[in-house]
Motif scaffolding. Structure first.
Motif, short mmCIF file in Angstrom:
data_model
loop_
_atom_site.label_atom_id
_atom_site.label_comp_id
_atom_site.label_asym_id
_atom_site.label_seq_id
_atom_site.Cartn_x
_atom_site.Cartn_y
_atom_site.Cartn_z
N CYS A 156 -2.17 -0.92 7.70
CA CYS A 156 -2.97 -0.23 8.52
C CYS A 156 -4.22 -0.88 8.87
CB CYS A 156 -3.38 0.99 7.38
SG CYS A 156 -4.48 0.63 6.43
N GLY A 157 -5.04 -0.41 9.60
CA GLY A 157 -6.40 -1.06 9.98
C GLY A 157 -7.21 -1.56 8.98
N ALA A 158 -7.30 -0.67 7.94
CA ALA A 158 -8.04 -1.30 6.74
C ALA A 158 -7.42 -2.46 6.17
CB ALA A 158 -8.39 -0.02 5.64
N CYS A 159 -6.22 -2.36 5.91
CA CYS A 159 -5.35 -3.48 5.27
C CYS A 159 -5.52 -4.69 6.04
CB CYS A 159 -3.86 -3.04 4.99
SG CYS A 159 -4.09 -2.08 3.61
N ARG A 160 -5.43 -4.69 7.42
CA ARG A 160 -5.63 -5.94 8.32
C ARG A 160 -6.95 -6.51 8.21
NH1 ARG A 160 -2.40 -3.69 13.94
NH2 ARG A 160 -0.87 -2.55 12.68
#
Ligand code: THU
Length: 198
Positions: A152-156
């Motif tokens: 997900c974006g946060a993990c990226r």
């Protein structure tokens, strides 16, 4: 020596059959070993043995996912760059102060207070960082979705902190594989170098 908190079994494709062919190959970090080349059924992505082992670790830890609300179990594994263990012999069971384990794993952990859920990828990154690692070479994510799941974006963004151009591998239980560079998934990213004084 490759070490991992969980046993690594060889990654298997549809119906539990081994995917691809095997040949002997000398790897810079691990010495001579068998290399299983894995081809997915849709996109022709191949993984060498090193990356296939990362997928196997992510697949294994997925069994520990705590996902009673979404029922979407995710396993992740990160491979860290070779680095001396900063806290010799005190924290790393089985590692005698020489090098860090090269693989750290995480699963998603949900909560009755839904917002507090943490993704598998961030869990794996935080395990690695808590062991002293600061540079991540690759991350693998395994789900039972029809197509490979990407972070997900946060993990990226969290991954980016420790490896702006790391390899990102998504794999399904059925054996579909996708492989990207993080810079493709998070172009023009913000990072430590963007802060004043960096
Ligand atoms: N999830 C992950 O762990 N990683 C991803 O890349 C996508 C989403 C988790 C969060 C939540 O527990 C569940 O999957 C559904 O979003």
């Amino acid at each position: 020596v490759q070490t991992c908190a969980l046993p690594i079994s060889s990654y298997r494709g549809v119906g539990g059959k081994p995917v691809g062919i095997t040949r002997t190959h000398r790897h810079a970090r691990t010495g001579p070993r068998d290399v299983a080349y894995m081809t997915d059924s849709s996109g022709g992505v191949t993984l060498d043995d090193h990356d296939a082992q990362l997928v196997a670790a992510a697949r294994a830890v997925r069994d520990y996912a705590y996902a009673p609300y979404s029922r979407f179990a995710v396993g992740a594994a990160v491979r860290v760059a070779p680095q001396a263990a900063p806290l010799e012999g005190t924290l790393h069971r089985g590692v005698t102060g020489q090098t860090l384990p090269d693989t750290f794993v995480g699963c998603n952990v949900e909560n009755a207070s839904f917002d507090l859920t943490i993704c598998a990828e961030r869990n794996a990154v935080f395990q690695a960082v808590a062991a002293g690692a600061r540079s991540i070479e690759a991350v693998a994510v395994v789900t039972d979705a029809p197509t490979p799941t990407m972070p997900c974006g946060a993990c990226r963004q969290v991954l980016r902190e420790f490896g702006p151009d790391m390899v990102v591998i998504g794999a399904t239980l059925a054996g579909k594989v996708a492989r990207y560079r993080l810079s493709e998934l998070l172009p023009g990213s913000f990072g430590p170098e963007d802060l004043p004084g960096a």
